[in-house]
Structure formats: structure tokens, C-alpha cells
Motif scaffolding. Structure first.
Motif, PDB file in Angstrom:
ATOM      1  N   THR A  16       1.012  -1.381   0.154  1.00 61.06           N
ATOM      2  CA  THR A  16       0.401   0.053   0.455  1.00 61.06           C
ATOM      3  C   THR A  16       1.135   0.980  -0.085  1.00 61.06           C
ATOM      4  O   THR A  16       1.950   1.241   0.115  1.00 61.06           O
ATOM      5  N   LEU A  19      -1.959   7.970  -1.782  1.00 63.16           N
ATOM      6  CA  LEU A  19      -2.493   8.632  -2.752  1.00 63.16           C
ATOM      7  C   LEU A  19      -3.782   9.634  -2.216  1.00 63.16           C
ATOM      8  O   LEU A  19      -4.726   9.419  -2.224  1.00 63.16           O
ATOM      9  N   ARG A  26      -0.879  -0.449  -4.513  1.00 56.12           N
ATOM     10  CA  ARG A  26       0.260  -0.225  -5.462  1.00 56.12           C
ATOM     11  C   ARG A  26      -0.688  -0.895  -7.091  1.00 56.12           C
ATOM     12  O   ARG A  26       0.502  -0.027  -7.369  1.00 56.12           O
ATOM     13  N   HIS A  58      -7.790   1.046  -6.830  1.00 56.75           N
ATOM     14  CA  HIS A  58      -7.908   2.577  -6.903  1.00 56.75           C
ATOM     15  C   HIS A  58      -8.019   2.152  -8.745  1.00 56.75           C
ATOM     16  O   HIS A  58      -7.156   1.099  -9.202  1.00 56.75           O
ATOM     17  N   CYS A 190      -0.707  13.972  -6.463  1.00 59.66           N
ATOM     18  CA  CYS A 190       0.109  13.125  -6.986  1.00 59.66           C
ATOM     19  C   CYS A 190       0.633  13.210  -9.487  1.00 59.66           C
ATOM     20  O   CYS A 190       0.178  14.487  -9.321  1.00 59.66           O
ATOM     21  N   ALA A 215       2.852  10.844  -5.235  1.00 62.67           N
ATOM     22  CA  ALA A 215       2.718  10.175  -4.980  1.00 62.67           C
ATOM     23  C   ALA A 215       2.782   9.735  -6.717  1.00 62.67           C
ATOM     24  O   ALA A 215       2.505  11.014  -7.401  1.00 62.67           O
ATOM     25  N   VAL A 217       2.382   7.946 -10.627  1.00 64.13           N
ATOM     26  CA  VAL A 217       1.536   7.375 -11.125  1.00 64.13           C
ATOM     27  C   VAL A 217       1.784   6.977 -12.452  1.00 64.13           C
ATOM     28  O   VAL A 217       1.031   8.036 -13.483  1.00 64.13           O
ATOM     29  N   LEU A 265       3.071   4.118  -8.357  1.00 60.92           N
ATOM     30  CA  LEU A 265       1.467   3.497  -7.753  1.00 60.92           C
ATOM     31  C   LEU A 265       1.306   2.830  -9.469  1.00 60.92           C
ATOM     32  O   LEU A 265       1.594   4.087 -10.258  1.00 60.92           O
TER      33      LEU A 265
END
Length: 307
Positions: A16, A19, A26, A58, A190, A215, A217, A265
Motif C-alpha cells: 500500500t 494517494l 500500489r 484504485h 500525485c 504519489a 503514477v 503506484l
């Protein structure tokens, strides 16, 4: 059929991380490829239900994915009470029949309208995370003059939407280092940029995100999204690691990202159950120091430009 909240005892794929306001797995799911299942919505819904069964909590989407089809599928699959973090992105609109899959929609009034469209399409009163997709950096499409909007003007709209309670957190997509620095006072949750083992041009940006607890991504996490771009799965070091660990090259590429930075992530997308399960299983792969050294030695390539 409606999906149920992921079982809290189910291990979260890849562990994890934070976010925005939430702690999520993740490994999430990028829903863009659901548009490929426009003739088979039952399979798309089954795929979403399976994602939740695997512990994914997510999901990344956008109203311009499939011209609204993807958001419609998400609304049908997810119950409003499900503990799922939905992230959408604004700044683009579908361009059916055009030379690119989307057209810029960067003006503040377009951003606000797109948030309201996403809210209606998803059946939400508040979207947990909204990413502003900039069009002047990263993998770009031609940008008309009237779509060249100052970042500060866009952030003013985003923060107003957050203050109004329509969005929970602000993210940035296709942003450069100077842009992120300018945006930090707005509170950024993020960054979504193109990034993979073979496209590490944003390493300084990733370091700034780590320092600010933002985060990271990545999209195009395996490279090769367009002709002429390098593919992670073609790299000899990746293929050797896959053979040694009884994994696929794609799984090695995803596992490297998870090892590279704990703020990472992933939102790999797919339209098949087999790939969904394989992507999720990448969170269980452990890369030893020698393997990581070999993968880290893979050279990075320029991202290039769409079109």
C-alpha cells in the motif's frame, strides 16, 4: 451485478501507499482499455469485479475514454458505497474519427465542465482525485493557440473545485519539473507522467515527488505505446530476469517500477482477465540486488512525440 467493497483481509497487490487522502494498493487498474470491450460490456463488468476480488482499490479513468463508455461501465460495476478510489483526468476531450484519440480541452471553463460531466457519468457527488492533463509536455499532440493556457489559471480552477467539495485531491499529468514546482503551493497529490524502465527522463521529477510525499503514477509503464518507442519487454536484461524468476517480461517491468521508488503506484490497463491477474501478481515478485543492478543499467530513451 454490482461489485462489492474489497475484503479488508485480502492482501493489497504490491502493498500500500498514499494517494491523496487515501491509502490504496500500489497496483491499481487503468480503465482506458475497457473501451475495447464496447461490444461486450458483460466481459468488461466481469473484469472490474475480478479486479476488486484481487484487492485492487484504485481505478484510473477519464470521460474521454471511449467517449464516456468507460465511465458508464464503472458506474454500472461499482456501488457508491464501495471503498474504491476513483481517479479521473481532465484537460482533453474525445476526438472520434480524428488523427489522435483525444483533442485538447485546456481552458478553465472546459476543465470545470469536464469535472461536472465526470461526476454525472460516474454517479458521484465528489471525485476522490482529479488529474489535470497538461498538453504542452510529455507525449504531446498538436496544441492550438487557444488551448495554450497558463498553469496558474488552471490550478485556480482546480483549487476552486476542491474548495467546493467536488473533487478531493488534485493531480497533474504530463507535467515538467518547473511546472510541478509552481504547482506545489496548490497541494498536489500525485503526478502521472509517461515513465518506465526504458523511459526514465523524469528522474529528477520523481525525486521531487518523493521529497514532497507525492504519489508517482506512471502511464506507459512498459513503454512502447506508439510505433518507434522502446518496449520494456524487448530488453535482454528484462527477458533474462523473467526466465530466472519464472515470470513474464511485462511482470518484470512492473516489478522494477515498484522496487524503484516506494511512492510508485501502478495502473496497468488491460481488457483481459489473464493480463489483469498477471499484472496484479507482479506485486509479489522480489528482485534481488544483482537483478536490480542489471535492470538499472538498461539505457533510457527519449519519449518522443505523438504524431
Amino acid at each position: 451485478m454490482t461489485a462489492t467493497t474489497p475484503d479488508p483481509t485480502t492482501p493489497r497487490p504490491g502493498g500500500t501507499a498514499r494517494l491523496g487522502e487515501r491509502t490504496v494498493a500500489r497496483i491499481g487498474y487503468g480503465a482506458m482499455q475497457l473501451a475495447r470491450l464496447h461490444r461486450d460490456p458483460d466481459t468488461a463488468l466481469t473484469l472490474l469485479h475480478r479486479a476488486l476480488d484481487l484487492g485492487i482499490d484504485h481505478i484510473d479513468t477519464a470521460q474521454f475514454y471511449g467517449d464516456g463508455l468507460v465511465n458508464d461501465l464503472l458506474r454500472r460495476a461499482l456501488d457508491p458505497g464501495d471503498d474504491i478510489t476513483l481517479a479521473t483526468k481532465i484537460g482533453a476531450a474525445p476526438d472520434l474519427g480524428g488523427p489522435y484519440p483525444m483533442r485538447p480541452a485546456q481552458r478553465p471553463e472546459e476543465l470545470r465542465a469536464d469535472v461536472h460531466t465526470n461526476l454525472r457519468a460516474l454517479g458521484l457527488e465528489r471525485i476522490p482525485l482529479v488529474n489535470l492533463r497538461r498538453m504542452d509536455t510529455g507525449a504531446r499532440i498538436p496544441l492550438p493557440e487557444d488551448q495554450r493556457v497558463d498553469l496558474d489559471d488552471q490550478l485556480a480552477t482546480m483549487t476552486a473545485l476542491r474548495d467546493e467539495g467536488l473533487i478531493g485531491a488534485i493531480g497533474l499529468s504530463s507535467i515538467d519539473l518547473d511546472g510541478l514546482r509552481r504547482a506545489l503551493p496548490a497541494g498536489i497529490a500525485c503526478v502521472q507522467n509517461a515513465y518506465s524502465l526504458v523511459a526514465r527522463q523524469d528522474e529528477d521529477l520523481l525525486k521531487l515527488c518523493a521529497a514532497q510525499d507525492i504519489a508517482w503514477v506512471p502511464y506507459f509503464p512498459l513503454g512502447g505505446a506508439f510505433p518507434g518507442l522502446a518496449k520494456v519487454t524487448d530488453e535482454p536484461a528484462v527477458q533474462r530476469a523473467a526466465r530466472a524468476l519464472d515470470a513474464t517480461p511485462a511482470q518484470i517491468g512492473l516489478a522494477w517500477l515498484l522496487h524503484h521508488d516506494h511512492h510508485m503506484l501502478l495502473i496497468p490497463g488491460t481488457a483481459t482477465l489473464a493480463h489483469l491477474e498477471a499484472n496484479t501478481a507482479a506485486g509479489d515478485i522480489r528482485l534481488d540486488p544483482d537483478t536490480l543492478d542489471a535492470l538499472d543499467a538498461v539505457p533510457t530513451r527519449p519519449l518522443g512525440r505523438i504524431g
